[in-house]
Write an enzyme that holds these catalytic residues in place. Structure first.
Site, PDB file in Angstrom:
ATOM      1  N   GLU A 435       0.732  -1.063  -0.058  1.00 49.26           N
ATOM      2  CA  GLU A 435      -0.138   0.001  -0.094  1.00 49.26           C
ATOM      3  C   GLU A 435       0.929   1.274   0.099  1.00 49.26           C
ATOM      4  OE1 GLU A 435      -3.005   0.053  -0.724  1.00 49.26           O
ATOM      5  OE2 GLU A 435      -3.333  -2.163  -0.268  1.00 49.26           O
TER       6      GLU A 435
HETATM    7  C1  LIG Z   1       3.224  -9.652   0.115  1.00 57.29           C
HETATM    8  C2  LIG Z   1       3.110  -8.611  -0.719  1.00 57.29           C
HETATM    9  C3  LIG Z   1       1.629  -8.261  -1.263  1.00 57.29           C
HETATM   10  C4  LIG Z   1       1.398  -7.276  -2.005  1.00 57.29           C
HETATM   11  N1  LIG Z   1       0.111  -7.155  -2.541  1.00 57.29           N
HETATM   12  C5  LIG Z   1      -0.214  -6.255  -3.461  1.00 57.29           C
HETATM   13  C6  LIG Z   1      -1.441  -6.158  -4.108  1.00 57.29           C
HETATM   14  O1  LIG Z   1      -2.491  -6.795  -3.745  1.00 57.29           O
HETATM   15  N2  LIG Z   1      -1.740  -5.212  -5.225  1.00 57.29           N
HETATM   16  C7  LIG Z   1      -0.499  -4.840  -5.566  1.00 57.29           C
HETATM   17  O2  LIG Z   1      -0.843  -4.055  -6.789  1.00 57.29           O
HETATM   18  N3  LIG Z   1       0.640  -4.616  -5.257  1.00 57.29           N
HETATM   19  C8  LIG Z   1       0.907  -5.583  -4.068  1.00 57.29           C
HETATM   20  N4  LIG Z   1       2.197  -5.509  -3.485  1.00 57.29           N
HETATM   21  C9  LIG Z   1       3.314  -4.608  -4.116  1.00 57.29           C
HETATM   22  C10 LIG Z   1       3.534  -3.444  -3.176  1.00 57.29           C
HETATM   23  O3  LIG Z   1       2.474  -2.579  -2.903  1.00 57.29           O
HETATM   24  C11 LIG Z   1       4.932  -2.954  -3.716  1.00 57.29           C
HETATM   25  O4  LIG Z   1       5.707  -3.978  -3.541  1.00 57.29           O
HETATM   26  C12 LIG Z   1       5.156  -1.615  -2.917  1.00 57.29           C
HETATM   27  O5  LIG Z   1       4.161  -0.645  -3.199  1.00 57.29           O
HETATM   28  C13 LIG Z   1       6.550  -1.078  -3.362  1.00 57.29           C
HETATM   29  O6  LIG Z   1       6.832  -1.256  -4.783  1.00 57.29           O
HETATM   30  P1  LIG Z   1       8.118  -1.937  -5.559  1.00 57.29           P
HETATM   31  O7  LIG Z   1       8.341  -3.314  -4.779  1.00 57.29           O
HETATM   32  O8  LIG Z   1       8.089  -1.922  -6.870  1.00 57.29           O
HETATM   33  O9  LIG Z   1       9.102  -1.117  -4.787  1.00 57.29           O
HETATM   34  P2  LIG Z   1      10.009   0.175  -5.587  1.00 57.29           P
HETATM   35  O10 LIG Z   1       8.853   1.059  -6.112  1.00 57.29           O
HETATM   36  O11 LIG Z   1      11.125  -0.118  -6.380  1.00 57.29           O
HETATM   37  O12 LIG Z   1      10.430   0.797  -4.325  1.00 57.29           O
HETATM   38  C14 LIG Z   1      11.633   0.367  -3.508  1.00 57.29           C
HETATM   39  C15 LIG Z   1      12.057   1.380  -2.466  1.00 57.29           C
HETATM   40  O13 LIG Z   1      12.403   2.431  -3.000  1.00 57.29           O
HETATM   41  C16 LIG Z   1      11.649   3.435  -2.241  1.00 57.29           C
HETATM   42  N5  LIG Z   1      11.102   4.556  -3.437  1.00 57.29           N
HETATM   43  C17 LIG Z   1      10.609   4.513  -4.595  1.00 57.29           C
HETATM   44  N6  LIG Z   1      10.455   5.631  -5.112  1.00 57.29           N
HETATM   45  C18 LIG Z   1      10.754   6.372  -4.103  1.00 57.29           C
HETATM   46  C19 LIG Z   1      10.888   7.937  -4.481  1.00 57.29           C
HETATM   47  N7  LIG Z   1      10.484   8.816  -5.454  1.00 57.29           N
HETATM   48  N8  LIG Z   1      11.451   8.702  -3.221  1.00 57.29           N
HETATM   49  C20 LIG Z   1      11.811   7.984  -2.238  1.00 57.29           C
HETATM   50  N9  LIG Z   1      11.805   6.686  -2.001  1.00 57.29           N
HETATM   51  C21 LIG Z   1      11.222   5.872  -3.130  1.00 57.29           C
HETATM   52  C22 LIG Z   1      10.319   2.865  -1.864  1.00 57.29           C
HETATM   53  O14 LIG Z   1       9.717   3.475  -0.620  1.00 57.29           O
HETATM   54  C23 LIG Z   1      10.948   1.388  -1.370  1.00 57.29           C
HETATM   55  O15 LIG Z   1      11.452   1.469  -0.023  1.00 57.29           O
HETATM   56  C24 LIG Z   1       2.283  -6.691  -2.516  1.00 57.29           C
HETATM   57  C25 LIG Z   1       3.805  -6.715  -2.174  1.00 57.29           C
HETATM   58  C26 LIG Z   1       3.835  -7.816  -1.220  1.00 57.29           C
HETATM   59  C27 LIG Z   1       5.452  -8.003  -0.822  1.00 57.29           C
END
Ligand SMILES: Cc1cc2nc3c(=O)[nH]c(=O)nc-3n(C[C@H](O)[C@H](O)[C@H](O)COP(=O)(O)OP(=O)(O)OC[C@H]3O[C@@H](n4cnc5c(N)ncnc54)[C@H](O)[C@@H]3O)c2cc1C
Length: 592
Positions: A435
């Site tokens: 989220e």
């Molecule tokens: C168990 C699980 C359940 C999930 N359920 C769902 C679901 O039901 N539906 C769905 O759509 N997704 C779901 N997700 C996905 C989840 O919402 C994303 O993993 C999360 O939003 C982060 O995206 P990412 O993993 O691509 O990380 P990235 O976007 O690559 O981010 C990596 C890190 O960089 C930081 N970051 C990124 N951009 C910036 C910025 N501009 N400034 C500062 N920091 C930044 C983030 O805070 C994070 O710590 C789920 C994930 C897991 C592991």
């Protein structure tokens, strides 16, 4: 094995003594008297204790399995889901027009905490359905609502949210999933989504996926994203289930916790989908779901800390180890219980003061949501919008911190699976990530919410603290250890906001490098305010006939602990913020 008892007494104290639920001028709240909420919470507690909690370890150890394209949930989940559905627990605050019970969101929140503490992974199946229900309810046409909502209210059909793709999570503008318009007004959706919670399972007849995708020829970036309803099984105009849609599960992810919830790679292969809301305005529609989901995730954070605390408390009272340095407390035994040791006390007080403060904050927030929706109160809407990233970010950070603190009370036994304590920490960890990862919540707070409507909502928050302190300046309970720390912490928070205003204009990194500290200190001030409200209430009740003095005195003492030992953290966060972005940004990327 860990155990769980629903904290209904504390919930009732917050609902009635602190918030005065049934006396609020919010439509529907007149029914929320003590007997009614007590009966609902007790029943939810029974369901949680007898049905859901026993399945928590089962879900953790068995996990979900993909067999011939269908996800099988752990033993007992399906029967328990039927029980939840039959008991009407999925429909508490849903619209009566679609078969819901129309109760306030506040009631749903109390029940949600209980179910989430008992079995977080299980509760997510209905939690996501509720989010999808809300998005369709807010943005669907009448025909869409009539078609999808009644079965979602009962969870005969569950729901999901599909944002994340392999190359994009936070930055959804990079999305590749495509939607091609068809002559009949529907769309063909093609693409891959990953990490989709409850993406597939064997507990409902259909799954209604809400999928973000770009319509062919849409503007670049986030402005070109639209939201679609894409069912697993197609549904005709009379509501009958038909053929399978072009939706399949690529795999289930192996993960750290919430093993009982299926986290799926979802493949959409020319799947039939229907536009929800306006074209290219998908993020707006999705935000309805995400804001609600963020509050739900904040709740997950403290709900895991609650169950972990309950077990740590029991262990500390039972486990004999060492002697009280001020004189033995268990002369007939070989040692005193852990609870005599000040460091164990510190740990348990951290947990207790967090969980009870968080509960008051979330219940109060749920009341703001009801006020915003049921009274169309724009101020309440603005305030809860400001506080949503804090509820999500702060409560999940601390929820995980205290779930691991509870492990620590068990020593080595906390690390051994037999005692069940590591599951709480493993389950709580994801709440800091999904989220919108907590770092992004902090950016949302500082980059967007703080200045929203000319800073009106943050000023309203500061005014709320200020008037509380002024109105209660002579309150005997609050004079002893509450008002001064609260005023000081609120002053720190205002100084940080002022620093952002002055420095952030010149250098945006000044605000961004301090955003996480700001979110954390805001969380502390919010919990400090809640503790002051609770202490005032408890102090006022001490003289009542038949007052539960043990409970009320413990409440005041726990609040005093929060004010003395937690709230001063705002000073440290302010210093860090005011030190500026230079030390954060000094290194070249190659120097890391
Ligand atoms: C168990 C699980 C359940 C999930 N359920 C769902 C679901 O039901 N539906 C769905 O759509 N997704 C779901 N997700 C996905 C989840 O919402 C994303 O993993 C999360 O939003 C982060 O995206 P990412 O993993 O691509 O990380 P990235 O976007 O690559 O981010 C990596 C890190 O960089 C930081 N970051 C990124 N951009 C910036 C910025 N501009 N400034 C500062 N920091 C930044 C983030 O805070 C994070 O710590 C789920 C994930 C897991 C592991």
């Amino acid at each position: 094995m860990p155990s769980y008892t629903a904290p209904t007494k504390d919930m009732q104290f917050v609902l009635h003594d602190v918030l005065g639920a049934s006396t609020q001028d919010i439509p529907g709240y007149e029914e929320m008297d003590r007997d009614f909420t007590g009966a609902v919470l007790e029943e939810a507690g029974k369901l949680a204790q007898e049905v859901l909690h026993p399945l928590n370890v089962v879900g953790d150890t068995q996990g979900c399995k993909l067999e011939n394209g269908i996800v099988r949930t752990p033993d007992g989940f399906k029967e328990a889901f039927d029980q939840v559905r039959d008991g009407g627990w999925t429909a508490l605050d849903c619209d009566t027009q679609y078969g819901g019970q129309g109760l306030p969101y506040l009631m749903q929140t109390g029940v949600g905490e209980i179910l989430s503490s008992a079995n977080m992974a299980f509760n997510m199946y209905q939690g996501l359905t509720h989010g999808a229900y809300s998005a369709i309810h807010a943005h669907g046409t009448d025909a869409q609502k009539a078609k999808w909502l009644p079965k979602m209210v009962t969870c005969e059909w569950t729901g999901t949210m599909n944002l994340t793709e392999p190359h994009c999570g936070t930055d959804l503008g990079l999305m590749r999933t495509k939607a091609v318009p068809q002559e009949d007004g529907s769309y063909r959706i093609t693409g891959q989504k990953i990490f989709i919670s409850a993406g597939d399972h064997d507990m409902s007849d259909n799954i209604v996926h809400l999928v973000l995708a770009k319509i062919q020829g849409a503007p670049e970036g986030i402005k070109g994203v639209s939201l679609f309803i894409v069912p697993k099984v197609l549904v005709d105009d009379d509501g009958n289930l038909g053929a399978r849609n072009g939706v399949s599960v690529g795999k289930i992810e192996e993960k750290m916790g919430i093993h009982g919830n299926s986290t799926c790679v979802m493949n959409y292969d020319e799947a039939e989908g229907y536009l929800l809301g306006d074209a290219h305005k998908g993020m707006r529609a999705m935000f309805t779901m995400m804001n609600e989901a963020r509050l739900g995730v904040g709740l997950q954070g403290y709900a895991q800390a609650e169950i972990a605390y309950q077990n740590a408390r029991a262990y500390a009272l039972d486990r004999l180890q060492g002697r009280d340095v001020t004189g033995t407390k268990n002369p007939d035994g070989p040692a005193d219980p852990l609870i005599v040791h000040p460091d164990i006390r510190r740990n348990l007080m951290d947990q207790k003061s967090f969980v009870e403060g968080a509960r008051a904050f979330v219940f109060w927030g749920a009341m703001m949501i009801d006020r915003a929706h049921r009274n169309a109160d724009e101020d309440a809407d603005g305030l809860i919008s400001l506080l949503t990233p804090i509820i999500k970010g702060f409560l999940t950070d601390k929820g995980f911190e205290y779930a691991t603190a509870a492990q620590q009370v068990y020593g080595g036994h906390g690390y051994i699976e037999e005692w069940g304590m590591s599951q709480f920490a493993r389950d709580a960890r994801i709440a800091m990530i999904y989220e919108g990862a907590n770092g992004v919540q902090a950016l949302d707070l500082v980059g967007r919410k703080l200045a929203q409507d000319g800073g009106k909502h943050v000023m309203a928050f500061f005014d709320m603290v200020k008037s509380f302190c002024k109105e209660n300046a002579e309150d005997e309970t609050l004079k002893a250890g509450f008002l001064e720390p609260l005023k000081a912490a609120s002053k720190d928070l205002q100084s940080a906001a002022m620093y952002f205003m002055q420095s952030g204009m010149k250098n945006p990194n000044a605000a961004l490098a301090g955003s996480y500290d700001f979110m954390t200190m805001f969380g502390h001030v919010a919990l400090g305010l809640m503790w002051a409200k609770m202490a005032k209430t408890a102090g006022g009740m001490l003289g009542d006939d038949g007052a539960d003095r043990d409970f009320l005195e413990a409440k005041i003492a726990t609040g005093r602990y929060y004010m003395a030992r937690q709230l001063p953290a705002t000073g440290m966060h302010l210093s860090r913020i005011q030190s500026g972005p230079e030390t954060v940004m000094e290194l070249e990327p190659t120097a890391f």
